[in-house]
Design an enzyme around this catalytic site. Sequence first.
Site: not given
Length: 417
Positions: A23-24, A93, A117, A305, A327
């Site tokens: 996904k990223n 995002r 998110d 994550d 983070v």
Amino acid sequence: MSDRFLVSGGARLSGEVAVGGAKNSVLKLMAAALLAEGTTRLTNSPEIADVPLMADVLRGLGAVVRIDHDTVEIDAPAEPKYHADFDAVKQFRASVCVLGPLMARCHRAVVALPGGDAIGSRPLDMHQAGLRALGAHSSIEHGCVVAEADTLVGAPVALEFPSVGATENILMAAVLADGVTTIDNAAREPEVVDLCVMLQQMGARIDGAGTSTLTVTGVDRLHPTTHRVVGDRIVGATWGIAAVMTRGDVTVHGVVPEHLQLVLNKLVDAGAQVDRFTDGFRVRQENRPVAVNVSTLPFPGFPTDLQPMAIGMAAIADGMSVITENVFEARFRFVEEMVRLGADARTDGHHAVVRGSERLSSAPVWCSDIRAGAGLVLAGLVADGVTEVHDVEHIDRGYPRFVENLRSLGGAIERVG
């Protein structure tokens, strides 16, 4: 009323599961397709909700996008539109990653501030500072990032923090700029490397991928390409942690184990036997996991994550764990939901202190983001009774075929409206 999952505890996960593209990565690769007129083809794309959303963003900019299961084709126009102010942008995002390509192709961009998110502040200051270094004017006006330049000129850019999004946007703007751009303190994540690889296939000149310094020599134009999306290390690690929590035996295919070296080492510390092979790994856990401490950091550190899954593992581990979040400050919102499930956990600033229990207790819980949702499902697998996980559309944004994959491993989960 949104869908919810009913998760029955007590199952031991066992079997094999294949992981698709990250996904990223895929969302940034789709945006990068705007950099070259013509059709770019992405294979191994994950079938997640965010991919059609990004397709809508690109269509609004004039591209033709076709999605066929795990293949995405983006036909970028000769002159993209530069105004991305529509509903799809505000829902997630990654939509902001069109900023760099639009500046490279159009020398101007108006991009609605993104949603996504609820995990804390993620300002665009570094994105804007990088574009300004390349000669652009940039500001926030009427809920949009507005940027414009007569021309982009290569320059040194030093990031205050190795932000993945800022690295990617500056990189994509720089590939068509005049001269040489250096990005110091650049993000080193495998997904950034994946973007660099695709851009190089398109004709970009990039040195230093995977290091903290990227050197980009601008070229006049890029050409379309075909690229296979890197495997999703976060999804892969989720299944590995699930194996440890349920004392199971799970083999994960489709990811590069070197992308999860620290994570897999933590699973070994927790008592798991981990076997690594070319395109995946196997995790076997016989006894209750041993408590381990975790600190989230940019790659190659422990991924933020996976912090909710680490807390889930700590909640049923033997001993006390300290989970430190470096983070995203609001990610500990997840801890409140874990407490509903009987976890002995408290937060103090950037730290969560978790004392492990033999078993959790079922309760209704709510997802605040993609990874928190997955973490709550994993916790439900080791709770007594049936846990109701609400707002599961978050999970749909990051985990393809989540219910089907979990059931294939022996998990008891049902989706209800």
